[in-house]
Design a protein around this motif. Structure first.
Motif, PDB file in Angstrom:
ATOM      1  N   CYS A  30      -0.275   5.729   4.081  1.00  0.00           N
ATOM      2  CA  CYS A  30       0.087   4.416   4.623  1.00  0.00           C
ATOM      3  C   CYS A  30       0.610   3.493   3.528  1.00  0.00           C
ATOM      4  O   CYS A  30       1.613   2.800   3.726  1.00  0.00           O
ATOM      5  N   ASN A  90       4.286   1.945   3.436  1.00  0.00           N
ATOM      6  CA  ASN A  90       4.428   0.494   3.400  1.00  0.00           C
ATOM      7  C   ASN A  90       5.235   0.041   2.181  1.00  0.00           C
ATOM      8  O   ASN A  90       6.070  -0.848   2.291  1.00  0.00           O
ATOM      9  N   ILE A 125       6.716  -3.600   1.513  1.00  0.00           N
ATOM     10  CA  ILE A 125       5.448  -4.322   1.410  1.00  0.00           C
ATOM     11  C   ILE A 125       4.982  -4.240  -0.049  1.00  0.00           C
ATOM     12  O   ILE A 125       4.948  -3.170  -0.641  1.00  0.00           O
ATOM     13  N   TYR A 145      -0.913  -7.687   0.996  1.00  0.00           N
ATOM     14  CA  TYR A 145      -2.214  -7.289   1.544  1.00  0.00           C
ATOM     15  C   TYR A 145      -3.258  -8.398   1.383  1.00  0.00           C
ATOM     16  O   TYR A 145      -4.354  -8.303   1.924  1.00  0.00           O
ATOM     17  N   GLY A 149       1.741  -1.512   8.904  1.00  0.00           N
ATOM     18  CA  GLY A 149       2.724  -2.233   8.101  1.00  0.00           C
ATOM     19  C   GLY A 149       3.252  -3.461   8.804  1.00  0.00           C
ATOM     20  O   GLY A 149       4.235  -4.057   8.382  1.00  0.00           O
ATOM     21  N   LYS A 150       2.589  -3.871   9.895  1.00  0.00           N
ATOM     22  CA  LYS A 150       3.035  -5.030  10.684  1.00  0.00           C
ATOM     23  C   LYS A 150       1.917  -6.049  10.784  1.00  0.00           C
ATOM     24  O   LYS A 150       0.780  -5.692  11.051  1.00  0.00           O
TER      25      LYS A 150
END
Length: 132
Positions: free
Chosen positions: A94, A98, A103, A114, A130-131
């Motif tokens: 993940c 991301n 991100i 984060y 990622g949203k």
């Protein structure tokens, strides 16, 4: 992403930190000499895990813990809780996805995408999807 660095004992994403190219992360042999984290020797989360014989906080109860970094950094606690629920490899997958989507783990001031969450479940969902 330097996937081989994995996740620190506390839950920090060493794999996404590019501050020090020689850093081995706090879980590797010889980390004190080559680690970017100057507080690793005194890290309450790291030392607690070692005392309990754990590979990391993710093998304990990170959602309930408020020791050390967990008292103030929901992002670190969120990474550890995600790893506890879904496994380290899923967390790394993940985080890699991301990162490729833009991100950011941390910027110059050590805050990133984060950070800023006040709800653990929303953070875990953000790691997973990622949203926001």
């Amino acid at each position: 992403m330097r996937r081989e660095l994995g996740i620190a004992r506390c839950g920090m994403a060493c794999c996404l930190c590019c501050e020090n190219i020689t850093c081995k992360g706090c879980r590797k042999e010889g980390f004190l000499e080559l680690s970017w984290c100057k507080d690793a020797q005194w890290c309450e989360n790291r030392n607690c895990g070692i005392e309990k014989g754990l590979n990391g906080c993710y093998e304990c109860k990170p959602a309930e813990c408020r020791k050390g970094l967990y008292a103030e950094k929901l992002s670190v606690r969120g990474f550890a809780e995600f790893a506890r629920r879904y496994g380290i490899e899923e967390l790394l997958d993940c985080l890699e996805r991301n990162e490729q989507a833009g991100i950011v783990y941390h910027r110059e001031d050590f805050t990133g995408d984060y950070d800023g969450f006040d709800d653990l479940e929303k953070l875990i969902d953000f790691i997973r999807t990622g949203k926001r």
